[in-house]
Design a protein around this motif. Structure first.
Motif, short mmCIF file in Angstrom:
data_model
loop_
_atom_site.label_atom_id
_atom_site.label_comp_id
_atom_site.label_asym_id
_atom_site.label_seq_id
_atom_site.Cartn_x
_atom_site.Cartn_y
_atom_site.Cartn_z
N ARG A 24 0.83 1.18 -7.38
CA ARG A 24 -0.57 0.87 -7.11
C ARG A 24 -1.46 2.06 -7.46
NH1 ARG A 24 -0.33 -3.85 -4.31
NH2 ARG A 24 1.69 -4.31 -3.35
N GLN A 25 -2.77 1.80 -7.45
CA GLN A 25 -3.72 2.85 -7.78
C GLN A 25 -3.68 3.99 -6.76
OE1 GLN A 25 -7.73 1.84 -9.01
NE2 GLN A 25 -7.13 -0.25 -9.49
N GLU A 26 -3.56 3.63 -5.49
CA GLU A 26 -3.58 4.64 -4.44
C GLU A 26 -2.16 5.12 -4.16
OE1 GLU A 26 -5.43 5.25 0.07
OE2 GLU A 26 -5.30 3.25 -0.82
N ASP A 27 -1.96 6.42 -4.26
CA ASP A 27 -0.65 7.01 -4.02
C ASP A 27 -0.55 7.44 -2.56
OD1 ASP A 27 0.00 6.84 -6.82
OD2 ASP A 27 -1.31 8.57 -7.13
N LEU A 28 0.32 6.78 -1.80
CA LEU A 28 0.46 7.05 -0.37
C LEU A 28 1.84 7.61 -0.09
CD1 LEU A 28 -1.19 3.82 1.09
CD2 LEU A 28 -2.21 6.08 0.90
N PHE A 29 1.86 8.80 0.54
CA PHE A 29 3.12 9.44 0.90
C PHE A 29 2.94 10.14 2.25
CE2 PHE A 29 2.89 9.61 -3.77
CZ PHE A 29 4.05 8.92 -4.09
N PHE A 30 4.07 10.54 2.82
CA PHE A 30 4.02 11.41 3.99
C PHE A 30 3.72 12.82 3.50
CE2 PHE A 30 6.38 7.80 5.57
CZ PHE A 30 5.86 7.65 6.86
N SER A 31 2.57 13.33 3.90
CA SER A 31 2.01 14.52 3.27
C SER A 31 2.82 15.78 3.53
CB SER A 31 0.57 14.74 3.76
OG SER A 31 0.54 14.87 5.18
N GLN A 32 3.55 15.86 4.63
CA GLN A 32 4.25 17.09 4.98
C GLN A 32 5.62 17.21 4.34
OE1 GLN A 32 2.52 19.33 6.53
NE2 GLN A 32 0.84 17.86 6.74
N LEU A 33 6.08 16.18 3.66
CA LEU A 33 7.38 16.23 3.00
C LEU A 33 7.22 16.79 1.59
CD1 LEU A 33 7.98 14.26 5.38
CD2 LEU A 33 9.50 13.03 3.83
N THR A 34 8.25 17.45 1.12
CA THR A 34 8.23 17.91 -0.26
C THR A 34 8.59 16.76 -1.19
OG1 THR A 34 10.56 18.59 -0.26
CG2 THR A 34 8.95 20.21 0.51
N VAL A 35 8.41 17.00 -2.48
CA VAL A 35 8.74 15.97 -3.47
C VAL A 35 10.22 15.63 -3.41
CG1 VAL A 35 8.83 15.49 -5.94
CG2 VAL A 35 6.83 16.63 -4.97
N ARG A 36 11.06 16.64 -3.31
CA ARG A 36 12.50 16.40 -3.26
C ARG A 36 12.88 15.64 -1.99
NH1 ARG A 36 16.36 19.02 -6.06
NH2 ARG A 36 14.90 20.72 -6.56
#
Length: 741
Positions: free
Chosen positions: A164-176
């Motif tokens: 989707r257009q909006e990228d939603l993640f848990f902000s405190q986690l790293t990419v890995r």
């Protein structure tokens, strides 16, 4: 066993609930709790069951039942859609507006398809229809034909990814960490740490995320990875299950030209790896346009062109006198060609006539243009073509495995949120200092009775409002992530809610303890260590109950702004019936249920019992309050115990959590069903070229997927000259184009 269990539950309910409404609330909460922990998980992607009489023609999105998606194999899927029509009924004018009208096209594996057009042309609507993600509404009517590998079929018959257009993640986690947890939740068959790390490292390398692998994702509060890296992380999370088709809704939105090209290059590489990639895009730069294999041009919901990209559409439109000048971005030329110019009445009329003529011309030649390239042949092993009668998707891990993984993620998110935790700690200490200064070292006089009640009431209000505000400001965004992951079948809602509650206990309990540690000695409340411990315990339980209420509000309303409006308003009602402003005995009968469900009332009652029990006050007159028990009688709290208030708070907490569970289940997104069009609207067209299955009999050792692309030498047919009248496009006239060329 059932009878015995029901009897025990009944006894527990009777013991906790007391009489009246409390028992009813406990019964409802207990029933919801049973459903919370024992209910079925989310429905996994359904698979096509093979017919007994024809196994060879069936297909699956996952290959062998015994093989893991981690093998990286991609099942080839060709999607063809015909006569897609989507209309929206307007409430006010009772008119019907067509979002899409008789749109047809095709997407093939190994090719990148771009849906282009001006704003409001129906790009996202078409993408959602193809992905089966168009939100259901009684005002929407959707019809058309959708074919998967030549067979009428639902899009859920294969694995697909939707970025989707909006990228939603848990902000405190790293990419890995984000990818690792997603892999563990979606691929429980990867048991060893080495396999998981190798799988995640391959994804990081494939999508160019190695350099930022150990950086936090970040959000508006803390700086994290860039927008392009977030978009590629979204792709990585969707690629974990090895989807056959990748849908991307305007993946370049909000990115600079360089990052936009990197994202589109990633999509092109995925297409070359065997995925069918379909994206909507507004106005790409020239280098991005050169990456497209096929394009679909839409304007006002109708089809202007669909077929091969790059030079083919330019050659097609040049037949009508519209030549793309040298050194001009073809995407900009096409956008100008199919857009309506609203600068004047004459320009609107001329541009509308031009578009209508182009639409009519393409509809007459669609059989020649639309499928100018042959259908890609894929050499697929017999085992991949034949679907086992056993399910091809393994069970998404056990309940406890999901719980521990979600608990790990929730703990990292809660404990690492430094800015939020610092603000909450400062506010807790600042509030305690302010209240302690106002109610400095209260004595035992008659006037101090009112002061103590006021202090305990504002303590209950401050604790509840602080916890509620924090939760309603965060959870609506987190809910979008949960809905997305739950819909994919990554986990159940029960483990998620329980892990969220437990993970926030250490951090959430620290702030009431800070508040009590500063306020209690400053105000000189009942000076014993046990009373101080009970004081902190009561406000801590109230804090978690208010957070549970915030979860319900966040699950009930669509946006964070709405949650911030509804939450405090609802808490104000509980505040009025909190036991200090209105005595419970004087509450009107119609409202007497509100104090029983008011978390502020129960916290205030517990704090008053803890403070006034055994307290002696100075008195001069016979009508003065001499003991704390008399003060409790004035508040209608006489004969109550702290244990009752804690149980009542726990009941309310359980009720809010169960309500949140039901709301999340109820508010799962529902998608519009694709209805078949009327037979008279179905246009006859070419049949899909069947898969080459002769190779299976000769050599069954072929490893999928292998792309055998047949180059096309078909030329676009020009309409007779006497049937073509050149149209006039402002800025791109026939003579101008010849001069520039």
């Amino acid at each position: 066993m059932v009878a015995f269990g029901g009897k025990r539950v009944g006894q527990a309910v009777a013991g906790l609930g007391g009489n009246g409404l409390g028992r009813v609330l406990v019964a409802v909460a207990a029933a919801l709790l049973v459903r919370l922990f024992s209910g079925p998980g989310p429905a996994l992607l359904p698979e096509i069951e093979p017919d007994d009489h024809d196994d060879k023609d069936d297909f699956s999105g996952d290959g062998d039942a015994g093989e893991s998606p981690s093998a990286g194999k991609v099942f080839p899927v060709t999607i063809r859609w015909r006569n897609i029509t989507c209309s929206l009924s307007e409430k006010s004018s009772k008119s019907v507006r067509f979002l899409l009208k008789d749109v047809s096209g095709e997407a093939k594996p190994g090719r990148l398809l771009a849906i282009m057009g001006p704003s409001g042309s129906g790009k996202t609507t078409l993408l959602n229809v193809l992905a089966g993600q168009l939100m259901a509404s009684p005002r929407v009517h959707l019809s058309g034909l959708l074919e998967i590998n030549g067979k009428p079929c639902s899009n859920k018959a294969y694995r697909f990814a939707y970025v989707r257009q909006e990228d939603l993640f848990f902000s405190q986690l790293t990419v890995r960490e984000t990818l690792s947890l997603a892999a563990e939740l979606q691929l429980p068959e990867i048991s060893s740490v080495e396999e998981k790390d190798e799988y995640v490292n391959n994804l990081l390398f494939k999508l160019g995320l190695v350099s930022c692998a150990d950086s936090r994702v970040g959000d508006a509060k803390i700086r994290g990875i860039s927008g392009g890296e977030k978009k590629r992380l979204s792709l990585a999370c969707e690629l974990i299950a090895s989807p056959s088709v990748i849908f991307a809704d305007e993946p370049t939105t909000g990115l600079d030209a360089f990052q936009a090209e990197k994202v589109m290059e990633t999509l092109r590489q995925l297409a070359q790896d065997g995925h069918t990639v379909i994206c909507s895009i507004h106005q790409p730069r020239g280098s991005v346009y050169g990456k497209f294999d096929d394009i679909v041009l839409l304007t006002e919901g109708v089809l202007v062109y669909a077929g091969p990209a790059r030079e083919e559409p330019l050659a097609y439109f040049s037949e009508f006198g519209y030549h793309c000048p040298d050194h001009v971005n073809p995407a900009e030329f096409l956008a100008d060609l199919i857009s309506i110019d609203y600068s004047s009445a004459e320009s609107v009329s001329s541009s509308q006539k031009r578009i209508d003529d182009l639409v009519e011309s393409f509809s007459q030649q669609s059989s020649t243009i639309l499928y100018a390239t042959p259908i890609t042949k894929w050499e697929i092993s017999k085992n991949s073509m034949k679907l086992s009668k056993k399910t091809t998707i393994k069970k998404k891990g056990g309940w406890w495995r999901q719980f521990w993984l979600l608990l790990k993620r929730a703990w990292m998110q809660a404990s690492r949120d430094g800015p939020t935790n610092k603000v909450r700690a400062r506010m807790s200490i600042a509030s305690a200092i302010i209240f302690g200064s106002v109610f400095w070292r209260m004595g035992r006089s008659q006037t101090s009775i009112q002061d103590r009640m006021g202090l305990l009431q504002v303590t209950a209000i401050n604790t509840a409002m602080a916890a509620l505000t924090k939760t309603v400001g965060v959870f609506p965004k987190e809910r979008a992530i949960v809905n997305r992951e739950h819909a994919k079948g990554s986990y159940k809602l029960g483990p998620y809610l329980l892990s969220k509650l437990l993970a926030e206990i250490p951090v959430g309990a620290a702030f009431p303890l800070m508040f009590g540690a500063v306020l209690y000695p400053m105000a000189r409340l009942h000076p014993t260590l046990s009373r101080f411990g009970k004081f902190c315990g009561i406000v801590t339980v109230e804090s978690f109950t208010a957070s549970a209420m915030g979860l319900t509000v966040g699950a009930m309303v669509p946006t964070t702004e709405a949650a911030m409006a509804v939450g405090p308003s609802l808490m104000t009602v509980f505040l009025v019936f909190g036991g200090y402003y209105v005595n419970a005995d004087n509450t009107p009968i119609i409202f007497r249920w509100i104090p029983r469900v008011s978390l502020i009332r129960w916290a205030f009652q517990g704090l008053c019992i803890n403070e006034f029990s055994g307290l002696q006050f100075d008195h001069q007159n016979s009508f003065d309050i001499q003991t704390g028990e008399q003060a409790l009688e004035r508040l209608s709290f006489g004969g109550s115990h702290i244990r009752e208030t804690i149980i009542a708070q726990s009941r309310i907490l359980l009720f809010w959590y169960c309500t949140t569970y039901l709301l999340l289940e109820k508010n799962k997104p529902n998608y519009q069903l694709l209805e078949p069009p009327p037979p008279k609207q179905i246009q006859p067209e070419q049949q899909l070229e069947p898969f080459n299955t002769d190779l299976f009999e000769k050599d069954s050792s072929l490893e999928p997927p292998m792309l055998n692309q047949v180059e096309s030498n078909l030329q676009l047919e020009s309409p007779p000259n006497d049937q073509v009248q050149p149209f006039i496009l402002e800025g791109y006239g026939p003579q101008d184009g010849k001069d520039l060329l």
